[in-house]
Design a protein around this motif. Structure first.
Motif, PDB file in Angstrom:
ATOM      1  N   UNK A 119      -3.521   3.787  -7.750  1.00 51.09           N
ATOM      2  CA  UNK A 119      -5.035   4.216  -7.322  1.00 51.09           C
ATOM      3  C   UNK A 119      -5.095   3.639  -6.120  1.00 51.09           C
ATOM      4  N   UNK A 120      -4.439   2.755  -5.317  1.00 55.62           N
ATOM      5  CA  UNK A 120      -4.920   2.156  -4.078  1.00 55.62           C
ATOM      6  C   UNK A 120      -4.497   3.299  -3.020  1.00 55.62           C
ATOM      7  N   UNK A 121      -3.277   4.134  -3.499  1.00 57.88           N
ATOM      8  CA  UNK A 121      -2.773   5.128  -2.514  1.00 57.88           C
ATOM      9  C   UNK A 121      -3.792   6.500  -2.623  1.00 57.88           C
ATOM     10  N   UNK A 122      -4.471   6.550  -3.871  1.00 54.02           N
ATOM     11  CA  UNK A 122      -5.543   7.731  -4.168  1.00 54.02           C
ATOM     12  C   UNK A 122      -6.964   7.432  -3.698  1.00 54.02           C
ATOM     13  N   UNK A 123      -7.241   6.208  -3.548  1.00 55.11           N
ATOM     14  CA  UNK A 123      -8.656   5.797  -3.409  1.00 55.11           C
ATOM     15  C   UNK A 123      -9.302   6.075  -2.116  1.00 55.11           C
ATOM     16  N   UNK A 124     -10.319   6.900  -2.042  1.00 52.99           N
ATOM     17  CA  UNK A 124     -10.961   7.266  -0.707  1.00 52.99           C
ATOM     18  C   UNK A 124     -11.303   6.057  -0.127  1.00 52.99           C
TER      19      UNK A 124
END
Length: 402
Positions: A119-124
């Motif tokens: 999630x931290x990699x995908x989070x805007x």
């Protein structure tokens, strides 16, 4: 998509899949159709559900890069995830194993940390991220009070380990993410009351000294960090099943400084039982059509004296259907939120309207996720193509002017 009170999405647990390849193909097939119907001129969020196997596959650098490029090309973004079901969730018997492995295990802790790393990699940029998860475990697995208490303690310590990881990620990247515990019938935490009591009587007493020691902060700062990174997932279906007063729960959460990470917009089945003998027979037969073997469909009956009778599934509830103390049934079956009347049965759509009105008047979260995952096991008269079903759900929410 951005609505008046936050970001609205749907949970991809509606799509069956055994691995990331299956999951990605389902998104590629359905998401463009949904987006065109719901948000043709702006980005649309995804509430990503990944099994353990899928998470192990997606976390690989090449897979993440490919997915991020697809998100960019399709004006999609991920801000919330569903980390409740660990294994397969469709076309197999799930029942109480939806809690397996539970929060007493290393496997649940490590799976959840892996999801947060994804999630931290995908989070805007500029957005907070959340992952919903199980209410610690399934209460009926623990036969004695001591076993139950020990399971709760062990599970709480594993939750604290995840909170520590979220604090570290925040310090390193500036990204704020939260674990959102989701009370549901027959969980160790099954009501708002039990969640709040656990938060105050178990999580904070164990968590504050652990955070103080690990991050060299004072107790008040440790408590603040816990409240930043551990939230409630407000699944409307689950709270409706327990006949909970939404305004009272939300007021107490606010007063105690406990945050709601996201609203899961979902509806349960219900029926009033103060009917003629002929209508009661129709009601019983109608509930029977929803008694399928994949998921748990717990029932909570409201008694004449205001008390509750809890049944672990529809089968034992139907066996006790003639209980004259019961005046209403509510059953844990996520039915389409855009439908209110189903013959002599109804949905708890009014509870959704109430919660969304509370959210509109005084927003208490910025994550809103439609979660109707039962498409494959719905009675035939309620089935629609998946993309159309999801679009109907999202458009119904949008029309409520959230």
């Amino acid at each position: 998509m951005k609505v008046n009170t936050g970001h609205l999405t749907y949970c991809t647990n509606i799509h069956p899949g055994k691995n990331w390849d299956d999951d990605f193909k389902a998104l590629q097939e359905n998401f463009p159709v949904i987006k065109q119907s719901v948000s043709p001129n702006g980005p649309l969020g995804l509430g990503l559900r990944l099994s353990n196997i899928s998470s192990l596959e997606l976390i690989k650098e090449d897979a993440l890069a490919e997915f991020k490029q697809w998100l960019k090309e399709n004006a999609a973004y991920v801000f919330t995830m569903n980390g409740f079901p660990y294994g397969e969730f469709h076309r197999t018997v799930v029942k109480e194993d939806v809690h397996t492995p539970d929060w007493t295990t290393d496997a649940r802790r490590e799976y959840t940390i892996r999801l947060f790393n994804i999630l931290q990699s995908l989070l805007p940029e500029g957005m907070n991220g959340g992952i919903s998860t199980s209410p610690l475990s399934y209460r009926h697995w623990f036969k004695t009070a001591d076993d139950f208490a020990q399971a709760k303690r062990t599970a709480t310590l594993n939750v604290i380990a995840v909170i520590k990881e979220l604090i570290r990620i925040s310090e390193q990247t500036g990204k704020i993410m939260h674990l959102d515990l989701e009370p549901e019938p027959d969980g160790i935490l099954e009501t708002g009351r039990e969640f709040i009591d656990w938060f105050e009587n178990d999580l904070l007493p164990l968590g504050i000294p652990a955070i103080e020691s690990s991050f060299n902060v004072a107790g008040i700062e440790a408590e603040s960090l816990i409240k930043k990174h551990l939230c409630l997932c407000y699944d409307v279906c689950h709270f409706a099943i327990g006949y909970e007063a939404h305004d009272e729960v939300l007021k107490e959460l606010e007063a105690k400084g406990i945050k709601v990470g996201k609203i899961q917009i979902s509806a349960a089945l219900k029926a009033n039982l103060d009917k003629s003998e002929a209508d009661r027979e129709i009601i019983k037969n109608s509930f029977q059509t929803f008694n399928e073997p994949t998921y748990l469909h717990q029932v909570v009956a409201l008694k004449k004296d205001g008390g509750l009778i809890r049944y672990s599934d529809l089968t034992p509830a139907l066996e006790d259907f003639e209980n004259q103390e019961a005046t209403q049934w509510r059953a844990h079956f996520h039915v389409p939120i855009s439908i209110k009347e189903i013959g002599l049965l109804q949905s708890t759509q009014d509870d959704i309207t109430t919660v969304l009105e509370l959210q509109k008047n005084a927003p208490f979260t910025d994550h809103l996720e439609v979660e109707t995952y039962t498409w494959e096991v719905l009675p035939e008269q309620l089935k629609l193509p998946i993309a159309q079903s999801i679009s109907n759900e999202l458009n119904w929410v949008i029309k409520t002017n959230v």
